[in-house]
Enzyme design. Sequence first.
Site, PDB file in Angstrom:
ATOM      1  N   CYS A   1      -0.784   8.604   8.432  1.00 52.30           N
ATOM      2  CA  CYS A   1      -0.797   7.478   9.306  1.00 52.30           C
ATOM      3  C   CYS A   1       0.726   7.029   9.766  1.00 52.30           C
ATOM      4  O   CYS A   1       1.423   7.046   9.044  1.00 52.30           O
ATOM      5  CB  CYS A   1      -1.410   6.026   8.504  1.00 52.30           C
ATOM      6  SG  CYS A   1      -1.163   4.557   9.142  1.00 52.30           S
TER       7      CYS A   1
ATOM      8  N   CYS B   1      -2.014  -0.060   3.263  1.00 53.83           N
ATOM      9  CA  CYS B   1      -1.874  -0.083   4.645  1.00 53.83           C
ATOM     10  C   CYS B   1      -2.466  -1.222   5.383  1.00 53.83           C
ATOM     11  O   CYS B   1      -3.658  -1.837   5.095  1.00 53.83           O
ATOM     12  CB  CYS B   1      -2.821   1.316   5.250  1.00 53.83           C
ATOM     13  SG  CYS B   1      -2.442   1.485   7.139  1.00 53.83           S
TER      14      CYS B   1
ATOM     15  N   CYS C   1       1.627   3.369   8.245  1.00 50.57           N
ATOM     16  CA  CYS C   1       2.236   2.918   6.789  1.00 50.57           C
ATOM     17  C   CYS C   1       3.077   4.112   6.250  1.00 50.57           C
ATOM     18  O   CYS C   1       3.321   3.806   4.953  1.00 50.57           O
ATOM     19  CB  CYS C   1       0.973   2.662   6.014  1.00 50.57           C
ATOM     20  SG  CYS C   1      -0.250   3.949   5.534  1.00 50.57           S
TER      21      CYS C   1
ATOM     22  N   ARG D   1      -6.501  -2.090  10.286  1.00 53.70           N
ATOM     23  CA  ARG D   1      -7.955  -2.621   9.873  1.00 53.70           C
ATOM     24  C   ARG D   1      -8.846  -1.585   9.159  1.00 53.70           C
ATOM     25  O   ARG D   1      -8.533  -0.457   9.643  1.00 53.70           O
ATOM     26  CB  ARG D   1      -8.524  -2.887  11.096  1.00 53.70           C
ATOM     27  CG  ARG D   1     -10.057  -3.427  11.446  1.00 53.70           C
ATOM     28  CD  ARG D   1     -10.439  -3.568  12.603  1.00 53.70           C
ATOM     29  NE  ARG D   1     -11.947  -4.031  12.699  1.00 53.70           N
ATOM     30  CZ  ARG D   1     -12.742  -4.539  13.836  1.00 53.70           C
ATOM     31  NH1 ARG D   1     -12.326  -4.094  14.909  1.00 53.70           N
ATOM     32  NH2 ARG D   1     -13.868  -4.720  13.514  1.00 53.70           N
TER      33      ARG D   1
ATOM     34  N   CYS E   1      -3.810   7.189   4.587  1.00 53.93           N
ATOM     35  CA  CYS E   1      -3.070   5.965   4.640  1.00 53.93           C
ATOM     36  C   CYS E   1      -2.715   5.659   3.115  1.00 53.93           C
ATOM     37  O   CYS E   1      -3.342   6.137   2.203  1.00 53.93           O
ATOM     38  CB  CYS E   1      -3.768   4.755   5.130  1.00 53.93           C
ATOM     39  SG  CYS E   1      -4.477   4.892   6.655  1.00 53.93           S
TER      40      CYS E   1
END
Length: 345
Positions: free
Chosen positions: A67, A40, A70, A43, A36
Amino acid sequence: MSDTIDHQSAWAAFAARDRQADGRFVVAVRTTGIYCKPSCPARHPRRENVSFYPDPAQARAAGFRACLRCCPDDEARDRVAVAGAIALMEAAETGPGLEDLAAAVGYAPHHFHRLFKRATGVTPAAWARALKSRRAAEALSEGATITQAIYEAGYSSPSRFYAHGAQRLGMAPSAWVRGGAGVTIRWTIATTSLGPMLVAATERGICRIAFDENDSALRARFPAAEIAAGGESLAALAAQVVAAVERPGRDLTLPLDVRGTAFQEAIWQALRTIPPGETRSYADLAALAGRPGAVRAAGSACGANHVPVLIPCHRVTRADGAIGGYAFGAERKQILLDRERDRAE
């Protein structure tokens, strides 16, 4: 995994979802197999499940995939596109328009306009205007006639130069070629808690702020200009500059008369986007200006800043968090940062 990444700083940036860290490294999560951007919004995983890689290619080579939330690969692509567009403008005799630039780097015009401004702090058109002004200034300083400089810089006519270029240079072109002849620069020495401070201004705005300097330094910078002691109008400006030193971080909009190359002005614009009390590295600053590899040049642009405090080069530190250099001493730099942080708390 690269040993050049400061893992503690990288984790702090990831935990803060710091957009300024995007493009500097990617975050790989072993439990999900994805990588990421630092910003991002997903969580956060546990620290022990995270690794850092300098770029998406190395993360993919280690077996991770991008990812989908993002889109970290887009960040690198955006930076390459901005750098490519700047190279095109530098190479072209006549600046390409937005549609041509966007098409050349593979983006829709409206999308490219937005990402270019986000990366550099200025629009493509503003960058092109600054580039023309730089070329005109260089031609004039090399002894070209004003007419030659106008056309060599890429202006279609003298009227276009006088409408845009002369304003960018901060003084009439004839004055520029003669070292400031015909321009009046007024100065004063203001008292601050950090020591005596020179404040100088043309009729357009503040052109120089410096600690431990006097009018002789101005005469060296502008040998043909008229250097005169300031009056009441300059005293009012100087009082506001003193306030910015004593209480840095206030939202001041003071008239400035500064000039530089297109890259320097992009760096100065990027400096003004750093929130008071926060810092960025020279690598961050170069990336903000659309030239992620130009770290040394970013440092030089900070050193060429004519109006420190108002253009806050004190907010730039070394990559390891050390205070780094400052034209007027590291102690002053630290005090300015401490004052901003105290006000931000």
